[in-house]
Scaffold this active site. Structure first.
Site, short mmCIF file in Angstrom:
data_model
loop_
_atom_site.label_atom_id
_atom_site.label_comp_id
_atom_site.label_asym_id
_atom_site.label_seq_id
_atom_site.Cartn_x
_atom_site.Cartn_y
_atom_site.Cartn_z
N CYS A 1 26.44 44.77 30.05
CA CYS A 1 24.99 44.65 30.15
C CYS A 1 24.59 43.79 31.35
CB CYS A 1 24.43 44.00 28.90
SG CYS A 1 24.89 44.88 27.42
N ARG B 1 25.94 47.96 35.58
CA ARG B 1 26.60 47.21 34.51
C ARG B 1 26.41 47.86 33.15
NH1 ARG B 1 27.27 41.26 36.15
NH2 ARG B 1 27.68 40.97 33.97
N TRP C 1 24.99 48.38 27.98
CA TRP C 1 26.21 49.13 27.74
C TRP C 1 26.53 48.85 26.27
CZ3 TRP C 1 31.37 47.93 26.39
CH2 TRP C 1 32.31 48.93 26.64
N ASN D 1 23.73 39.42 26.90
CA ASN D 1 24.97 40.09 27.32
C ASN D 1 26.12 39.36 26.66
OD1 ASN D 1 26.94 41.57 28.71
ND2 ASN D 1 27.05 40.02 30.32
N GLY D 2 27.07 40.14 26.12
CA GLY D 2 28.21 39.51 25.46
C GLY D 2 28.29 39.98 24.02
N GLU E 1 46.38 55.58 39.73
CA GLU E 1 45.00 55.45 40.20
C GLU E 1 44.35 56.83 40.36
OE1 GLU E 1 42.96 53.23 40.16
OE2 GLU E 1 41.39 53.78 41.58
N LYS F 1 41.05 57.94 38.34
CA LYS F 1 39.83 58.36 39.06
C LYS F 1 39.35 59.70 38.53
CE LYS F 1 39.09 55.64 40.40
NZ LYS F 1 38.79 54.28 40.41
N GLU G 1 38.02 59.44 34.90
CA GLU G 1 36.80 58.64 34.85
C GLU G 1 35.56 59.46 35.22
OE1 GLU G 1 36.90 54.06 36.31
OE2 GLU G 1 37.84 55.45 37.67
N HIS H 1 61.42 63.84 30.05
CA HIS H 1 61.67 63.21 28.75
C HIS H 1 60.51 63.45 27.78
CE1 HIS H 1 65.29 61.44 30.30
NE2 HIS H 1 64.62 60.88 31.31
N LYS I 1 30.65 49.32 35.07
CA LYS I 1 31.41 48.85 36.22
C LYS I 1 32.10 47.52 35.94
CE LYS I 1 31.86 48.79 40.99
NZ LYS I 1 33.07 49.61 40.95
#
Ligand code: G6P
Length: 592
Positions: free
Chosen positions: A2, A26, A69, A95-96, A466, A470, A473, A489, A587
């Site tokens: 947030c 955020r 968020w 926030n939190g 990565e 990407k 996401e 395997h 983010k």
């Protein structure tokens, strides 16, 4: 996570809306604003983006705003902030996480208080009303003492024209500017509104009026003001998708990071310090964890150090031997990721030294670390990190080279040869971004794929991770990464038509191995995309080869990821995805 903002003054509504746009990265599940006007507290909320907020009241004295968020409670208007207390006198953004909110909620409900949301945050507003003692500041302190968890809270009240804020565990900063005072969860957003900014210390109560007053545990403390830095390569200024703009900034950003590494003192550790460390942990989350893998692999290779890359949240909850001979290299674009901050706090308690690699000056991580190395990626807006990753790799590669040299494992000649070799890196990145149309076509070619695997060995494995991150996401295509040798395997069972395997071979001795892997997957019906700076001949029409510009192998991860970033972007665009704001993500994840 947030984003929160609050400000006082004639332009408070306009400024709060402006700040919310910048804080949207955020969290973008919902947005809301609370304004103290002549008619009392007025609230407007909406699900989705800040643009969806319809605010009719432009005149106000004090305003607070929030981008959410979701953690507690689904995405809906009722769960959007600000929350107003049952007596209508307090509006709160948060926030939190308030860990003991349920206990307070049940107690308040027993006393007849009705809750409008499923959030943990609403409890703060009602507790303020319930415990109001005639002074908003002391009441807020009292209420925060009753709460557990980590949180940043900003309160507007109908009782006066001040703003009240409290910080525990989640970042919050205050600022002063020509237009008035303000408070925000994000230092970088402050640069537009304040000429002086101060980061709040832990357990700090702030009262904002014409000036800013801070208290920690009842004692008045002076804010440590600094001038906010103005960022280069600001993606906010760019048109179109920030993710694509940020990929295009990579060539300049890696050059700036290289130059800044030396301009800011190079390694910053002397021989004695380097030789005093017996082990090095590289910690980070998400993309930053992948750069941790590269840093770790290079330090092992160049300095023969005992080192390990660890996902920050695992470092927090598992037992990694740590003492005063341990160096923890903490990597975080934002410098605000809760898991990374918890990891460094734990490492410090056990005696370790913390070396931060971050893109944000004055972020919380900077205050935890003994050494800070900034990467000069410039502000990154898109939720999926791109340019910051390439820049972290530059800083970590230089770190590994200099550390190995200081440890006596790399000669001055070899060091200077590596440094000269970097010269090719920005132009190699530039060459790749200039080929973006080719990657757009490639993404189109594989648009029917229902599953993707990214494979590589050693440094290439980090790049594979990565690349897979990407792609999933931003496009939601199921994609995973494996060390190439692991495919046989178990995962080989998944190979069939419609599966795309992206194979990396940026180290010469591994090219043949990579070709074997490609043969194994294509013979089972999968398509393969091979990335190498060495010659690879496609063995069938199921194989497509991307030739990468030649650079020294220690710098290869910086460039080989660029096609994967572009591929993810174009693949997601082809699926109609919102690349800059992928579903369910934020983010900067400032809760555990
Ligand atoms: C979030 C973002 C990722 C990012 C990670 C770590 O999960 O969605 O893109 O890599 O946080 O962020 P940091 O700011 O610590 O690098």
């Amino acid at each position: 996570m947030c984003g929160i903002f609050g400000t006082i003054g004639a332009n408070c509504v306009t400024n709060t809306l402006l700040a919310l746009h910048q804080l949207e990265y955020r969290g973008y599940d919902s947005a809301g604003i609370g304004v103290k006007t002549e008619c009392g507290l007025q609230i407007e909320k909406s699900t989705g983006r800040v643009n969806a907020l319809k605010v009719d009241f432009v005149a106000g004295k004090v305003a607070i705003g929030h981008t959410r968020w979701a953690t507690h409670g689904k995405v809906c208007k009722q769960n959007a902030h600000p929350f107003v207390s049952y007596d209508g006198n307090f509006a709160v953004v948060h926030n939190g996480i308030v860990e003991n909110y349920l206990q307070h909620k049940l107690a308040l409900q027993r006393q007849g208080v009705e809750f409008a949301s499923q959030t943990d945050s609403e409890v703060i507003a009602h507790l303020l009303a319930k415990h109001f003692d005639g002074d908003v500041a002391t009441t807020l302190q009292k209420v925060c003492n009753m709460l557990t968890g980590s949180f940043a809270v900003v309160v507007a009240t109908s009782r006066d024209d001040n703003l009240y804020a409290y910080k525990r565990g989640s970042a919050l900063c205050v600022g002063k500017g020509k237009q008035g005072t303000c408070v925000c969860s994000d230092v970088a957003v402050m640069e537009q509104f304040a000429s002086s900014v101060a980061v709040l210390p832990e357990n700090c109560l702030a009262v904002l009026g014409n000036s800013v007053d801070l208290w920690v545990e009842g004692k008045h403390v002076e804010p440590c003001y600094f001038a906010p830095s103005h960022t280069d390569c600001d993606s906010n200024q760019l048109q179109g998708d920030a993710m694509l703009a940020e990929i295009f900034q990579i060539p300049d950003a890696v050059r700036q990071t290289y130059d800044y590494y030396f301009a800011s003192g190079g390694l910053c550790l002397d021989k004695k310090q380097v030789n005093g460390y017996k082990r090095v942990y590289f910690v980070g989350c998400g993309t930053a964890y992948h750069s941790a893998m590269v840093g770790c692999s290079l330090l092992q290779r160049l300095a023969q150090m005992d080192c390990q890359a660890v996902v920050a949240s695992e470092y927090v909850y598992d037992s990694f031997p740590t003492d005063k001979h341990t160096l923890v290299v903490a990597i975080s674009q934002s410098g605000e990721t809760a898991d990374t901050l918890k990891a460094v706090q734990k490492a410090k308690r056990q005696g370790a030294t913390v070396y931060a690699v971050t893109n944000v000056c004055n972020s919380s991580l900077c205050f935890e670390a003994s050494f800070v190395k900034f990467v000069k990626a410039g502000r990154e807006i898109s939720v999926a990190s791109t340019k910051a990753y390439n820049c972290q790799l530059v800083a970590l590669t230089l770190f590994a080279v200099d550390f190995a040299h200081a440890k006596g494992r790399l000669s001055a000649r070899a060091r200077s040869r590596y440094l000269t070799c970097f010269d090719k890196v920005p132009s190699a990145c530039k060459h790749l971004v200039s080929q973006s149309t080719a990657f757009a076509l490639m993404a189109k070619r594989y648009k029917q794929a229902h599953l993707a695997y990214f494979v590589g060995r050693r440094l290439d494995f980090a790049t594979a991770k990565e690349g897979a991150l990407k792609l999933k996401e931003v496009s939601y295509l199921p994609s995973e990464a494996y060390p190439s040798g692991e495919l046989k395997h178990g995962t080989l069972a998944m190979m069939e038509q419609g599966v795309l395997v992206v194979a990396l071979a940026c180290e010469k001795d591994l090219v043949d191995k990579c070709c074997n892997t490609v043969a194994e997957v294509t013979s089972r019906g999968a398509s393969a995309l091979v990335l190498s700076q060495y010659p690879v001949s496609p063995t069938s029409n199921q194989v497509q080869v991307v030739s990468l510009p030649a650079v020294d192998e220690i710098f290869a991860p910086i460039i080989s990821v660029v096609p994967l970033q572009l591929f993810a972007y174009y693949f997601a665009k082809g699926r109609g995805c919102d690349v800059d704001r992928p579903r369910n993500l934020a983010k900067s994840v400032t809760v555990e």
